[in-house]
Design a protein around this motif. Sequence first.
Motif, PDB file in Angstrom:
ATOM      1  N   UNK A  38      -0.222   6.284  11.397  1.00  0.00           N
ATOM      2  CA  UNK A  38      -1.489   5.733  11.901  1.00  0.00           C
ATOM      3  C   UNK A  38      -2.410   5.251  10.780  1.00  0.00           C
ATOM      4  N   UNK A  39      -2.052   5.555   9.546  1.00  0.00           N
ATOM      5  CA  UNK A  39      -2.877   5.156   8.404  1.00  0.00           C
ATOM      6  C   UNK A  39      -2.744   3.662   8.147  1.00  0.00           C
ATOM      7  N   UNK A  40      -3.867   2.977   8.117  1.00  0.00           N
ATOM      8  CA  UNK A  40      -3.871   1.537   7.891  1.00  0.00           C
ATOM      9  C   UNK A  40      -3.508   1.216   6.449  1.00  0.00           C
ATOM     10  N   UNK A  41      -2.746   0.159   6.255  1.00  0.00           N
ATOM     11  CA  UNK A  41      -2.403  -0.288   4.903  1.00  0.00           C
ATOM     12  C   UNK A  41      -3.634  -0.900   4.247  1.00  0.00           C
ATOM     13  N   UNK A  42      -4.114  -0.265   3.179  1.00  0.00           N
ATOM     14  CA  UNK A  42      -5.301  -0.731   2.465  1.00  0.00           C
ATOM     15  C   UNK A  42      -5.003  -0.833   0.976  1.00  0.00           C
ATOM     16  N   UNK A  93       0.845  -1.195   0.000  1.00  0.00           N
ATOM     17  CA  UNK A  93       0.000   0.000   0.000  1.00  0.00           C
ATOM     18  C   UNK A  93       0.878   1.243   0.000  1.00  0.00           C
ATOM     19  N   UNK A  94       0.991   1.895  -1.166  1.00  0.00           N
ATOM     20  CA  UNK A  94       1.876   3.045  -1.325  1.00  0.00           C
ATOM     21  C   UNK A  94       1.217   4.370  -0.998  1.00  0.00           C
ATOM     22  N   UNK A  95       1.975   5.449  -1.190  1.00  0.00           N
ATOM     23  CA  UNK A  95       1.480   6.776  -0.838  1.00  0.00           C
ATOM     24  C   UNK A  95       1.380   7.702  -2.029  1.00  0.00           C
ATOM     25  N   UNK A  96       0.737   8.844  -1.801  1.00  0.00           N
ATOM     26  CA  UNK A  96       0.640   9.871  -2.842  1.00  0.00           C
ATOM     27  C   UNK A  96       0.601  11.234  -2.175  1.00  0.00           C
ATOM     28  N   UNK A  97       1.014  12.241  -2.935  1.00  0.00           N
ATOM     29  CA  UNK A  97       1.007  13.613  -2.445  1.00  0.00           C
ATOM     30  C   UNK A  97       0.168  14.450  -3.394  1.00  0.00           C
ATOM     31  N   UNK A 120      -4.377 -12.836   2.742  1.00  0.00           N
ATOM     32  CA  UNK A 120      -3.300 -11.973   2.277  1.00  0.00           C
ATOM     33  C   UNK A 120      -3.107 -10.820   3.265  1.00  0.00           C
ATOM     34  N   UNK A 121      -1.867 -10.455   3.508  1.00  0.00           N
ATOM     35  CA  UNK A 121      -1.548  -9.350   4.409  1.00  0.00           C
ATOM     36  C   UNK A 121      -1.142  -8.116   3.604  1.00  0.00           C
ATOM     37  N   UNK A 122      -1.148  -6.950   4.261  1.00  0.00           N
ATOM     38  CA  UNK A 122      -0.799  -5.698   3.589  1.00  0.00           C
ATOM     39  C   UNK A 122       0.383  -5.033   4.280  1.00  0.00           C
ATOM     40  N   UNK A 123       1.291  -4.486   3.497  1.00  0.00           N
ATOM     41  CA  UNK A 123       2.450  -3.774   4.022  1.00  0.00           C
ATOM     42  C   UNK A 123       2.360  -2.301   3.670  1.00  0.00           C
ATOM     43  N   UNK A 124       2.583  -1.438   4.651  1.00  0.00           N
ATOM     44  CA  UNK A 124       2.529   0.001   4.462  1.00  0.00           C
ATOM     45  C   UNK A 124       3.842   0.512   3.877  1.00  0.00           C
ATOM     46  N   UNK A 166      11.669   4.174   6.483  1.00  0.00           N
ATOM     47  CA  UNK A 166      11.186   2.975   7.161  1.00  0.00           C
ATOM     48  C   UNK A 166      10.493   3.325   8.477  1.00  0.00           C
ATOM     49  N   UNK A 167      11.035   4.311   9.204  1.00  0.00           N
ATOM     50  CA  UNK A 167      10.466   4.714  10.484  1.00  0.00           C
ATOM     51  C   UNK A 167       9.076   5.325  10.287  1.00  0.00           C
ATOM     52  N   UNK A 168       8.925   6.186   9.297  1.00  0.00           N
ATOM     53  CA  UNK A 168       7.626   6.819   9.053  1.00  0.00           C
ATOM     54  C   UNK A 168       6.590   5.796   8.577  1.00  0.00           C
ATOM     55  N   UNK A 169       7.017   4.817   7.788  1.00  0.00           N
ATOM     56  CA  UNK A 169       6.104   3.734   7.404  1.00  0.00           C
ATOM     57  C   UNK A 169       5.612   2.981   8.632  1.00  0.00           C
ATOM     58  N   UNK A 170       6.505   2.803   9.591  1.00  0.00           N
ATOM     59  CA  UNK A 170       6.191   2.028  10.799  1.00  0.00           C
ATOM     60  C   UNK A 170       5.240   2.775  11.733  1.00  0.00           C
ATOM     61  N   UNK A 171       5.446   4.076  11.903  1.00  0.00           N
ATOM     62  CA  UNK A 171       4.661   4.824  12.905  1.00  0.00           C
ATOM     63  C   UNK A 171       3.389   5.443  12.344  1.00  0.00           C
TER      64      UNK A 171
END
Length: 289
Positions: A195-199, A136-140, A240-244, A188-193
């Motif tokens: 609060x947005x759930x990986x969807x 589950x990736x990000x966007x700006x 299946x699991x999701x990774x942020x 990696x730290x920001x991915x870990x902390x």
Amino acid sequence: MYTVYFSEVLYKNSYFYRMESPKISIIISTYNQPDWLQKVLIGYECQTFKNFEVIIADDGSNSETKYIIENFSKTSSYPIKHVWHEDDGFRKTIILNKAIVKATAAYLLFTDGDCIPNIHFVDKHMKLRKDGWFLSGGYFKLPKSISELISKDDIESQRCFDVVWLKSKGLASSFKLNKLTASGFKERFLNFITPTKATWNGMNTSGWKKDVLAVNGFDERMQYGGEDRELGERLFNFGIKAKQIRYSAVCIHLYHERGYVKPEMITKNNEIRKITKNEKVIQTPFGIK
């Protein structure tokens, strides 16, 4: 009915001229945004990872979009497939299922025709992929003014991802700018902390084709509003699991109106998602098959 347009250029100077099978199929959804789509295609021309194909899932755009795709294909270093059906309202899930069937690679990356990838976008998805997971990736999001002024040179030079450049064009400071600057430990730290759930996010998500087929693709009853996440929820039910990776694989989202959004769409989709969650639905009977 749907139509598939294949670019007929041999790409004699390209990576793909050696006829190597693509390692990843990038499925880009679009609808009547030819200027935005062209910028996105330029973004994929700049990727550090080269072994991919692009499949454009076109929900009924007019001939201008077809022209942009055909013209771009003449010099593109990667193969492009154009999957199209007639405009009959919001039918994104239907055309996405058609695109999934046409995908050659075992791994799929889903994004939108208004999301420009940075140069490491595909490489990040490939390096972080893992069997039994989706990413589950990000966007700006950018405002309209900056979206319109981004040029081919801005994309090729990656200025459009540079915070200093963006601020010089009027972008306000915010914590979200970390998406464009994070790397290494910070990434990696920001991915870990976060609060947005990986969807399963249609703007920036990747997963294995076999898993998407196992849950029968997108539910074609669904229109705008959670239609992507519903697929992810069935994948969760499947095990299946999701990774942020929202700070690892990032794209910039160009501005556009959402005049097609209607409250009844959201209500209908929420009802379907509720059943998916409560009844642990894995395969939708309204999907690819």
